[in-house]
Structure formats: C-alpha cells, structure tokens
Design a protein around this motif. Structure first.
Motif, PDB file in Angstrom:
ATOM      1  N   THR A 196      57.867  13.141 -39.147  1.00  0.00           N
ATOM      2  CA  THR A 196      56.563  12.606 -39.536  1.00  0.00           C
ATOM      3  C   THR A 196      55.846  11.988 -38.343  1.00  0.00           C
ATOM      4  O   THR A 196      54.647  12.244 -38.114  1.00  0.00           O
ATOM      5  CB  THR A 196      56.731  11.546 -40.642  1.00  0.00           C
ATOM      6  N   PHE A 197      56.554  11.180 -37.560  1.00  0.00           N
ATOM      7  CA  PHE A 197      55.945  10.582 -36.372  1.00  0.00           C
ATOM      8  C   PHE A 197      55.556  11.658 -35.347  1.00  0.00           C
ATOM      9  O   PHE A 197      54.509  11.565 -34.694  1.00  0.00           O
ATOM     10  CB  PHE A 197      56.891   9.567 -35.739  1.00  0.00           C
ATOM     11  N   ALA A 198      56.392  12.681 -35.201  1.00  0.00           N
ATOM     12  CA  ALA A 198      56.061  13.777 -34.286  1.00  0.00           C
ATOM     13  C   ALA A 198      54.794  14.490 -34.739  1.00  0.00           C
ATOM     14  O   ALA A 198      53.944  14.871 -33.920  1.00  0.00           O
ATOM     15  CB  ALA A 198      57.230  14.762 -34.213  1.00  0.00           C
ATOM     16  N   GLY A 221      70.019   8.760 -28.064  1.00  0.00           N
ATOM     17  CA  GLY A 221      68.960   8.933 -29.043  1.00  0.00           C
ATOM     18  C   GLY A 221      67.672   8.238 -28.658  1.00  0.00           C
ATOM     19  O   GLY A 221      66.580   8.689 -29.031  1.00  0.00           O
ATOM     20  N   TRP A 222      67.768   7.146 -27.899  1.00  0.00           N
ATOM     21  CA  TRP A 222      66.571   6.415 -27.483  1.00  0.00           C
ATOM     22  C   TRP A 222      65.712   7.244 -26.535  1.00  0.00           C
ATOM     23  O   TRP A 222      64.504   6.996 -26.411  1.00  0.00           O
ATOM     24  CB  TRP A 222      66.964   5.098 -26.814  1.00  0.00           C
ATOM     25  N   LEU A 223      66.301   8.222 -25.854  1.00  0.00           N
ATOM     26  CA  LEU A 223      65.543   9.133 -24.991  1.00  0.00           C
ATOM     27  C   LEU A 223      65.222  10.448 -25.702  1.00  0.00           C
ATOM     28  O   LEU A 223      64.126  10.990 -25.564  1.00  0.00           O
ATOM     29  CB  LEU A 223      66.329   9.415 -23.709  1.00  0.00           C
ATOM     30  N   ILE A 224      66.195  10.942 -26.456  1.00  0.00           N
ATOM     31  CA  ILE A 224      66.018  12.235 -27.125  1.00  0.00           C
ATOM     32  C   ILE A 224      64.881  12.173 -28.136  1.00  0.00           C
ATOM     33  O   ILE A 224      64.054  13.097 -28.229  1.00  0.00           O
ATOM     34  CB  ILE A 224      67.328  12.668 -27.817  1.00  0.00           C
ATOM     35  N   ILE A 225      64.790  11.094 -28.899  1.00  0.00           N
ATOM     36  CA  ILE A 225      63.790  11.006 -29.969  1.00  0.00           C
ATOM     37  C   ILE A 225      62.357  11.075 -29.437  1.00  0.00           C
ATOM     38  O   ILE A 225      61.553  11.896 -29.920  1.00  0.00           O
ATOM     39  CB  ILE A 225      64.022   9.738 -30.821  1.00  0.00           C
ATOM     40  N   PRO A 226      61.962  10.262 -28.435  1.00  0.00           N
ATOM     41  CA  PRO A 226      60.576  10.406 -27.934  1.00  0.00           C
ATOM     42  C   PRO A 226      60.302  11.753 -27.280  1.00  0.00           C
ATOM     43  O   PRO A 226      59.203  12.304 -27.416  1.00  0.00           O
ATOM     44  CB  PRO A 226      60.430   9.253 -26.926  1.00  0.00           C
ATOM     45  N   LEU A 227      61.305  12.321 -26.585  1.00  0.00           N
ATOM     46  CA  LEU A 227      61.114  13.646 -25.998  1.00  0.00           C
ATOM     47  C   LEU A 227      60.901  14.693 -27.085  1.00  0.00           C
ATOM     48  O   LEU A 227      60.042  15.580 -26.960  1.00  0.00           O
ATOM     49  CB  LEU A 227      62.321  14.023 -25.133  1.00  0.00           C
ATOM     50  N   PHE A 228      61.673  14.594 -28.157  1.00  0.00           N
ATOM     51  CA  PHE A 228      61.511  15.524 -29.272  1.00  0.00           C
ATOM     52  C   PHE A 228      60.118  15.426 -29.873  1.00  0.00           C
ATOM     53  O   PHE A 228      59.477  16.441 -30.183  1.00  0.00           O
ATOM     54  CB  PHE A 228      62.566  15.241 -30.349  1.00  0.00           C
ATOM     55  N   VAL A 256      57.265  14.436 -28.507  1.00  0.00           N
ATOM     56  CA  VAL A 256      56.252  15.027 -27.628  1.00  0.00           C
ATOM     57  C   VAL A 256      56.396  16.546 -27.593  1.00  0.00           C
ATOM     58  O   VAL A 256      55.397  17.284 -27.626  1.00  0.00           O
ATOM     59  CB  VAL A 256      56.359  14.434 -26.209  1.00  0.00           C
ATOM     60  N   GLU A 257      57.624  17.043 -27.548  1.00  0.00           N
ATOM     61  CA  GLU A 257      57.855  18.494 -27.507  1.00  0.00           C
ATOM     62  C   GLU A 257      57.306  19.181 -28.753  1.00  0.00           C
ATOM     63  O   GLU A 257      56.706  20.257 -28.689  1.00  0.00           O
ATOM     64  CB  GLU A 257      59.355  18.766 -27.358  1.00  0.00           C
ATOM     65  N   THR A 258      57.489  18.538 -29.909  1.00  0.00           N
ATOM     66  CA  THR A 258      56.954  19.077 -31.161  1.00  0.00           C
ATOM     67  C   THR A 258      55.440  19.192 -31.102  1.00  0.00           C
ATOM     68  O   THR A 258      54.852  20.194 -31.536  1.00  0.00           O
ATOM     69  CB  THR A 258      57.375  18.186 -32.344  1.00  0.00           C
ATOM     70  N   ALA A 259      54.787  18.177 -30.555  1.00  0.00           N
ATOM     71  CA  ALA A 259      53.327  18.210 -30.425  1.00  0.00           C
ATOM     72  C   ALA A 259      52.875  19.305 -29.467  1.00  0.00           C
ATOM     73  O   ALA A 259      51.904  20.018 -29.728  1.00  0.00           O
ATOM     74  CB  ALA A 259      52.817  16.848 -29.958  1.00  0.00           C
ATOM     75  N   LEU A 260      53.597  19.463 -28.362  1.00  0.00           N
ATOM     76  CA  LEU A 260      53.209  20.469 -27.372  1.00  0.00           C
ATOM     77  C   LEU A 260      53.287  21.881 -27.939  1.00  0.00           C
ATOM     78  O   LEU A 260      52.464  22.736 -27.592  1.00  0.00           O
ATOM     79  CB  LEU A 260      54.105  20.352 -26.130  1.00  0.00           C
ATOM     80  N   VAL A 261      54.265  22.137 -28.790  1.00  0.00           N
ATOM     81  CA  VAL A 261      54.384  23.469 -29.398  1.00  0.00           C
ATOM     82  C   VAL A 261      53.126  23.806 -30.189  1.00  0.00           C
ATOM     83  O   VAL A 261      52.546  24.887 -30.049  1.00  0.00           O
ATOM     84  CB  VAL A 261      55.637  23.536 -30.306  1.00  0.00           C
ATOM     85  N   ALA A 262      52.675  22.867 -31.025  1.00  0.00           N
ATOM     86  CA  ALA A 262      51.475  23.107 -31.832  1.00  0.00           C
ATOM     87  C   ALA A 262      50.240  23.286 -30.954  1.00  0.00           C
ATOM     88  O   ALA A 262      49.394  24.156 -31.209  1.00  0.00           O
ATOM     89  CB  ALA A 262      51.271  21.955 -32.806  1.00  0.00           C
ATOM     90  N   VAL A 263      50.120  22.462 -29.915  1.00  0.00           N
ATOM     91  CA  VAL A 263      48.950  22.544 -29.035  1.00  0.00           C
ATOM     92  C   VAL A 263      48.930  23.865 -28.275  1.00  0.00           C
ATOM     93  O   VAL A 263      47.874  24.486 -28.101  1.00  0.00           O
ATOM     94  CB  VAL A 263      48.924  21.351 -28.062  1.00  0.00           C
ATOM     95  N   LEU A 264      50.094  24.338 -27.833  1.00  0.00           N
ATOM     96  CA  LEU A 264      50.145  25.598 -27.096  1.00  0.00           C
ATOM     97  C   LEU A 264      49.767  26.783 -27.978  1.00  0.00           C
ATOM     98  O   LEU A 264      49.075  27.703 -27.530  1.00  0.00           O
ATOM     99  CB  LEU A 264      51.535  25.802 -26.490  1.00  0.00           C
ATOM    100  N   TYR A 265      50.193  26.770 -29.230  1.00  0.00           N
ATOM    101  CA  TYR A 265      49.747  27.834 -30.136  1.00  0.00           C
ATOM    102  C   TYR A 265      48.231  27.764 -30.345  1.00  0.00           C
ATOM    103  O   TYR A 265      47.549  28.799 -30.427  1.00  0.00           O
ATOM    104  CB  TYR A 265      50.472  27.728 -31.482  1.00  0.00           C
ATOM    105  N   PHE A 266      47.693  26.564 -30.438  1.00  0.00           N
ATOM    106  CA  PHE A 266      46.246  26.397 -30.551  1.00  0.00           C
ATOM    107  C   PHE A 266      45.541  26.969 -29.323  1.00  0.00           C
ATOM    108  O   PHE A 266      44.538  27.694 -29.434  1.00  0.00           O
ATOM    109  CB  PHE A 266      45.910  24.907 -30.707  1.00  0.00           C
ATOM    110  N   ASN A 267      46.051  26.658 -28.130  1.00  0.00           N
ATOM    111  CA  ASN A 267      45.433  27.145 -26.900  1.00  0.00           C
ATOM    112  C   ASN A 267      45.479  28.667 -26.805  1.00  0.00           C
ATOM    113  O   ASN A 267      44.528  29.303 -26.346  1.00  0.00           O
ATOM    114  CB  ASN A 267      46.139  26.534 -25.690  1.00  0.00           C
ATOM    115  N   LEU A 268      46.583  29.260 -27.236  1.00  0.00           N
ATOM    116  CA  LEU A 268      46.663  30.724 -27.251  1.00  0.00           C
ATOM    117  C   LEU A 268      45.643  31.307 -28.217  1.00  0.00           C
ATOM    118  O   LEU A 268      45.095  32.386 -27.970  1.00  0.00           O
ATOM    119  CB  LEU A 268      48.087  31.164 -27.620  1.00  0.00           C
ATOM    120  N   ASP A 269      45.382  30.616 -29.322  1.00  0.00           N
ATOM    121  CA  ASP A 269      44.339  31.053 -30.252  1.00  0.00           C
ATOM    122  C   ASP A 269      42.972  31.099 -29.563  1.00  0.00           C
ATOM    123  O   ASP A 269      42.180  32.008 -29.801  1.00  0.00           O
ATOM    124  CB  ASP A 269      44.261  30.104 -31.450  1.00  0.00           C
TER     125      ASP A 269
END
Length: 411
Positions: free
Chosen positions: A69-71, A115-122, A124-137
C-alpha cells in the motif's frame, strides 16, 4: 553520450522495433522479480528482529500488504507528477534517469539483507516499474496510428508476455537453491542494456505538449466522457485482480498449499503463456469484428470463476498440473481484458494525452492501494483466512462486469 547515439533518424517502424526490445528486456526483469517480491518481504521481515517483533501484525505476511500500500502511494505521487516532469525535462531524459536508478535499486536489493533497507528499496522499485511502463506508453503513442491501435497494442502486450514467460521458472529455481538476493542481481543484469538502447535511439526524441489532469476525474468530466470513465474503472478492476494475485498467490501456494518456489514458477510459466496466445487475436477481433465490450465481459467471467476455484483446488490437494491449468484459464481472461481495455482507451487519445494516460496508468497504484488494504484488514482482524481471499476476489470480479457493460463499442 555521442558514442552511443545512432546517426540514422528514427523512423516510426524502427521506433516500434526498438520499443519492442526495450519492452521485452524490461518486462523480463519485472517478471523475474515481481512474483518473489511478497515472499522476499515476508522472509526479510521475519528475519529482522525489530520488524518481526512489531505487535501491529500477527504474521509477516499480514505486514506485506501494508508495505504494498505504501509503495503504491509513492507510485501514485510519481504518476501525478508525470505531465509536469515531462514538460520540464522530456520523456527521454526522465526515462533514462529512471532506468539508471532502477538498476541501482535492484543491485541494492541483491546486496542488503536488513528489512530496514530492503523495505524502502522495494517501495521505490515498485514505483519505478509503474513509471517506466508509463514512459514507454508515451514513446509508443508518439509513433502509433489510431487505425492500428488495437493490433499494435495487442502485439506489444504479446511481446511483453513472451518476456514474462520463462523468468518465473528461473526465479523459483534461484530462490530454492540460492535464496532471494541472486534473483535481483540477475534482474539488474537483464535491465542494464536498456540504458544504452535508450541513449542510442531516443536522445533526439521530440516531445509533444503534455496535458495535465486532476488527481481524479471529476463527476462533470465523467458525465461528459462516460466511456473514458467506464474503461478507467474496468482497468482499475483488472489491476485489482493483478495486485491480489501478485501479493497473495505466492504466499498461499507456498505457505499454505506447500508448493515450492520452483514448482510455482513452472505453474506461472504455463499460466502466463495465455498472454502470448490471446492478446494479438483479441486486438484483431476488437479492430475488425466484435468490438471490445463482449470480450471484456467474457474475460472478467473467466477471472471470477478461476479465482473462486483456487481455494477449492487447494482443499482438494489438486496436483501442480491442475493448478497450472486453472491459473492459465484465469490469465486467459485477464489477457483479454488487458488487451481490450488498452485498445479501447488508446483509441480515444493521441500522443499529447499524457494527463489522460496518467488516469489510465494510475489504475495500477490505486489498485495496489485498495487491494492490500482490504485484504490486510480482513486478515489482521481474523475476518477471513488467506484461502478465502480468492472467493472474495471472484465476487469483486463479478461486480466489475458492470463497467464494460456500460461501454459503447467502437465498431
């Protein structure tokens, strides 16, 4: 930079070929990691003392939905900012920057174990996936013609689906034998070439005038453009289905049915082959014969029935083949809905409609907010068990049929 730049002007045909390559590599990386993300998070939380001892969640898998949800909230903020960023720096520079950051984050996920590092990286990575698909569109819409939208979108969905086919098997094998982290290292290696492809072919990309759109479509706008409203809601429920399955199917099959990650990867490969078989024919049918409405309704019905059967098959201890067949039929429905929603929506806009594209692509993060919030609350308060979540998903997919029924066919 000039070393990578192509000296030949990029034609529309060449642009579509290059975009196909970018889409293939990027989708292969996403497929490699996306179905192990929830299990990696649950495992990381369980092995990080400060997180595993939190009293807000009884089980690590209950916390996973909250993290998604936060991602999704981060993703939503990024997509809301898309038109403004596009006007300021252009799609080429924005896409290139995100690809570089994406590789660095995947490397981080492969190196750290806290987990304190993995969670924030996850997140941001989730957001980047959506943005990259948008950019390809944005790139794709720039080089597409309305008369060919259905076939082009169907073809691109098929290309993405081919890329999604084998990585789950590889990911399952890597997790079972070497742990989660190697999966993300391989993912970084897969997506790395996209940086150089982007630099070579799109450095001279000509941006259009990108329009803003409010956070949510107003009631007045929805009344003025009812078909846009209905297809946006259709796309939202499609991504609700995806979010539910991506988060909870790996947890259910591995933790409750006892299927190994390698076996689950094999099941997914069979299931995801539906996205290769059906998008292009469905796009052709929508362009030439049926229109989108009937195909959308049929797709949602398949998604609903197969979702309801998952816990029944689990209780009956069905074999791997039957589970794979069930997931295949469900993904057949999803592939038809995805192709039809993309076809219908992109027939309504042109390459300057970044604001409207933003509405369409916000369906994914909005669904990633709604689905885990609903499931997490139900699980946390003991109102439902993990297997029964799939009965609820089936009911929601039945309700979703209302929106394609209201569409006006394009034929």
């Amino acid at each position: 930079m000039n070393f990578f730049k192509s000296r030949t002007p990029l034609s529309a045909k060449m642009a579509l070929a290059v975009l196909s390559t970018l889409l293939f590599l990027f989708s292969a990386q996403v497929s490699l990691t996306i179905y192990v993300d929830s299990s990696y998070l649950a495992s990381t939380i369980a092995n990080t003392p400060g997180l595993s001892s939190m009293e807000l969640w009884e089980e690590p898998e209950d916390m996973v939905g909250t993290l998604y949800t936060f991602a999704a909230l981060i993703t939503l903020l990024a997509l809301l900012s898309a038109p403004k960023i596009l006007r300021k720096i252009g799609n080429y520079r924005w896409t290139l920057s995100i690809l570089i950051l994406h590789v660095l984050i995947l490397l981080g996920l492969s190196m750290f174990d806290s987990g304190w590092l993995i969670i924030p990286l996850f997140m941001v990575e989730t957001a980047l996936v959506a943005v990259l698909y948008f950019n390809l569109d944005v790139f794709l819409e720039r080089y597409s013609k309305d008369a060919e939208t259905g076939m082009i979108r169907g073809l691109f969905l098929a290309i993405a689906s081919i890329a999604w086919l084998l990585p789950p098997v590889l990911a399952g094998t890597l997790v079972d034998q070497y742990g989660f982290q190697l999966v993300y290292l391989v993912g970084a290696a897969v997506v790395l070439p996209t940086i150089f492809i982007m630099m070579r072919y799109f450095s001279d990309f000509t941006d259009l005038a990108y329009n803003d759109a409010p956070f949510m479509m107003s009631h007045k706008t929805a009344l003025a453009h009812p078909n846009i409203h209905y297809i946006l809601m259709t796309n939202f429920f499609l991504h609700f289905f995806y979010a539910w399955m991506i988060i909870y199917a790996p947890l259910y099959f591995h933790n409750h049915v006892g299927i190994s990650y390698q076996e689950f990867g094999m099941m997914l490969t069979i299931a995801l082959s539906a996205f290769i078989i059906f998008p292009y024919p469905a796009g052709w049918l929508a362009d030439k014969l049926l229109g989108e409405k009937e195909l959308l309704v049929g797709g949602f019905l398949l998604m609903a029935v197969t979702s309801a059967l998952i816990p029944l098959f689990g209780k009956a201890e069905a074999g791997i083949f039957l589970f794979a067949l069930l997931l295949f039929i469900g993904r057949m429905g999803a592939s038809i809905v995805e192709t039809m929603s993309e076809t219908y929506f992109f027939k309504q806009i042109d390459g300057s409609g970044a604001g409207l594209m933003g509405y369409f692509r916000r369906s994914r993060p909005l669904a990633l907010i709604a689905a885990p919030i609903m499931a997490s609350v139900l699980l946390q308060f003991g109102m439902i068990d993990l297997g029964s979540l799939f009965y609820l998903l089936a009911f929601i997919m039945i309700l979703a049929i209302y929106f394609p029924l209201r569409l006006k066919d394009t034929l």
